[in-house]
Design an enzyme around this catalytic site. Structure first.
Site, PDB file in Angstrom:
ATOM      1  N   HIS A 261       0.895  -1.160   0.000  1.00  0.00           N
ATOM      2  CA  HIS A 261       0.000   0.000   0.000  1.00  0.00           C
ATOM      3  C   HIS A 261       0.931   1.207   0.000  1.00  0.00           C
ATOM      4  CE1 HIS A 261      -3.417  -2.555   0.917  1.00  0.00           C
ATOM      5  NE2 HIS A 261      -2.820  -3.013   1.989  1.00  0.00           N
TER       6      HIS A 261
ATOM      7  N   LYS B 209      -1.389  -8.568  15.501  1.00  0.00           N
ATOM      8  CA  LYS B 209      -1.479  -9.296  14.237  1.00  0.00           C
ATOM      9  C   LYS B 209      -0.338  -8.852  13.327  1.00  0.00           C
ATOM     10  CE  LYS B 209      -4.371  -9.833  10.108  1.00  0.00           C
ATOM     11  NZ  LYS B 209      -5.732  -9.782   9.574  1.00  0.00           N
TER      12      LYS B 209
ATOM     13  N   LYS C 180       1.233  -8.855   9.637  1.00  0.00           N
ATOM     14  CA  LYS C 180       1.008  -9.080   8.209  1.00  0.00           C
ATOM     15  C   LYS C 180       2.306  -9.626   7.617  1.00  0.00           C
ATOM     16  CE  LYS C 180      -2.161  -8.081   5.979  1.00  0.00           C
ATOM     17  NZ  LYS C 180      -3.332  -8.915   5.574  1.00  0.00           N
TER      18      LYS C 180
ATOM     19  N   PRO D 278      -0.103 -14.181   6.334  1.00  0.00           N
ATOM     20  CA  PRO D 278       0.783 -13.937   5.191  1.00  0.00           C
ATOM     21  C   PRO D 278       0.041 -13.784   3.862  1.00  0.00           C
ATOM     22  CG  PRO D 278       0.724 -16.260   5.642  1.00  0.00           C
ATOM     23  CD  PRO D 278      -0.204 -15.618   6.642  1.00  0.00           C
TER      24      PRO D 278
ATOM     25  N   ASN E  15     -10.178 -14.327   5.458  1.00  0.00           N
ATOM     26  CA  ASN E  15     -11.018 -13.245   4.960  1.00  0.00           C
ATOM     27  C   ASN E  15     -11.031 -13.271   3.427  1.00  0.00           C
ATOM     28  OD1 ASN E  15      -8.164 -11.768   5.064  1.00  0.00           O
ATOM     29  ND2 ASN E  15      -9.438 -10.650   3.627  1.00  0.00           N
TER      30      ASN E  15
ATOM     31  N   HIS F 267     -13.246  -7.909   9.759  1.00  0.00           N
ATOM     32  CA  HIS F 267     -12.125  -7.674   8.853  1.00  0.00           C
ATOM     33  C   HIS F 267     -11.993  -6.194   8.513  1.00  0.00           C
ATOM     34  CE1 HIS F 267     -10.338  -7.581   4.682  1.00  0.00           C
ATOM     35  NE2 HIS F 267      -9.416  -8.239   5.350  1.00  0.00           N
TER      36      HIS F 267
END
Length: 396
Positions: free
Chosen positions: A14, A159, A161, A190, A238, A289
């Site tokens: 991002h 959490k 990523k 992951p 998700n 989510h």
């Protein structure tokens, strides 16, 4: 909306900002309801406006009719309208709540909690020269970042990523987080970057930690079903359970234990809540989510979390990575790792039009971005699942 620093993930980055579209539904009484969806620009705007002929004159309280008008499976076969419906339904719930003087969660059956806990949602980040934030790659750097987030927001669930570096690097980071926060809960996601066999190896390596769940380590219902036979951590997704047909298949296969419900991916707040009740019936776990939301969608997530009886896990949110918001009063505040459900009618948030115009102009200046590309590696692309890690991929 600018981010504190670019967020890295298994398929790219991002790159410094999230792109969102704000939707308004205006009733014949002048009541304005707010909605939000991911993405932006002329195509998103045209897609939303293109639904007006279907909806002009529609009663915002007739939400089941709205669903069939927009998401009729034959009408939307070639142009999936789930996220368009989600934003418009969100706005209708907001307008209806304002008209009736009740909250969105009350239109779902009422709240069973008034605060929704959130996880810290830690990313490997590129450094941002403007904010002075980011640059975390090593276990020590990630732990220092987590300590900062705990000090600022009070998180007690963390959490990671993962999937950016070779799997053993994520294992090192998870063990470092467990050592630094022995009383806190952990989770690793992951983004389905690993083969089933690699995911089994990683899952077994972190089994002794205080894991909430192991989220999308590999791709697909069948891949997750195979993984679940060998790893003694609850599995979560998700990505591969995002509609009711997939939910039914998941329950039959007993593939995944926890489903993260998204108020846009599922086609709306009501659909996500309905899925949560199905999960409750079959004794499966539910969580909330995050898809890069601003305050309007975050409010919908809070109302979902308020109304879900089986919300057994802290919700996800990218929200603390944002530098600002487009709602009045600025960004919502975390208190002890949780955000209060808005008390006002409807979604309970108001649009700050000056902020909206400021960031609309910012979008016109900088444009969109390729969601799944890493600008530092313009010729690289992800092949999932990845079983080998190129030198460029593993470079820290």
């Amino acid at each position: 909306m600018p981010l504190e620093a670019p967020l890295r993930h298994a398929t790219g980055a991002h790159w410094g900002r999230f792109i969102r579209t704000i939707v308004e539904v205006v009733t014949d009484e002048g009541i304005v309801g707010l909605g939000e969806l991911g993405g932006g620009g002329e195509s998103a705007e045209a897609a939303v406006r293109g639904l007006l002929p279907y909806l002009k004159g529609h009663d915002p309280l007739q939400l089941e009719q709205l669903r069939w008008k927009i998401m009729n499976p034959t009408a939307s076969l070639y142009n999936n309208r789930l996220q368009l419906h989600a934003a418009i339904e969100m706005a209708c719930l907001d307008a209806a709540g304002r008209k009736l003087g009740i909250r969105a969660c009350d239109l779902l059956g009422g709240a069973v909690r008034e605060r929704v806990p959130f996880a810290s949602y830690i990313f490997y980040r590129f450094a941002d020269a403007g904010t002075g934030r980011g640059g975390e790659t090593s276990p020590d750097q990630i732990v220092a970042h987590a300590r900062q987030l705990v000090a600022e927001h009070g998180f007690t669930t963390h959490k990671l990523k993962g999937g950016v570096f070779p799997p053993d690097h994520d294992v090192e980071v998870m063990r470092a987080l467990a050592a630094a926060f022995p009383d806190d809960r952990l989770r690793l996601d992951p983004n389905a970057a690993w083969s089933v066999e690699e995911a089994i190896r990683v899952g077994q390596a972190i089994e002794g930690l205080k894991n909430d769940y192991f989220e999308d380590p590999t791709w697909g219902l069948e891949g997750m079903r195979r993984l679940r036979q060998f790893v003694r951590i609850p599995t979560a997704t998700n990505t591969v359970v995002v509609n009711f047909e997939q939910l039914a298949a998941n329950i039959r296969l007993e593939a995944i234990d926890v489903v993260l419900l998204d108020t846009t991916f599922w086609g709306g707040l009501r659909q996500a809540h309905k899925a949560g009740l199905v999960l409750e019936t079959f004794q499966y776990g539910a969580s909330v989510h995050s898809s890069g939301e601003l305050g309007i969608q975050l409010a919908s997530m809070l109302h979902l979390g308020a109304a879900l009886p089986n919300l057994g896990f802290a919700a996800d949110a990218h929200y603390h990575h944002l530098t600002d918001d487009v709602i009045k009063g600025g960004k919502m505040r975390y208190v002890d790792g949780a955000i209060a459900v808005p008390a006002g009618p409807g979604l309970g948030v108001e649009l700050d039009r000056d902020k909206l115009m400021q960031y609309a102009e910012y979008y016109r200046e900088v444009g969109g971005y390729a969601y799944d590309r890493d600008p530092t590696r313009p010729d690289w692309y992800a092949v999932l699942p990845e079983q080998r890690w190129a030198a460029a991929r593993s470079a820290r």
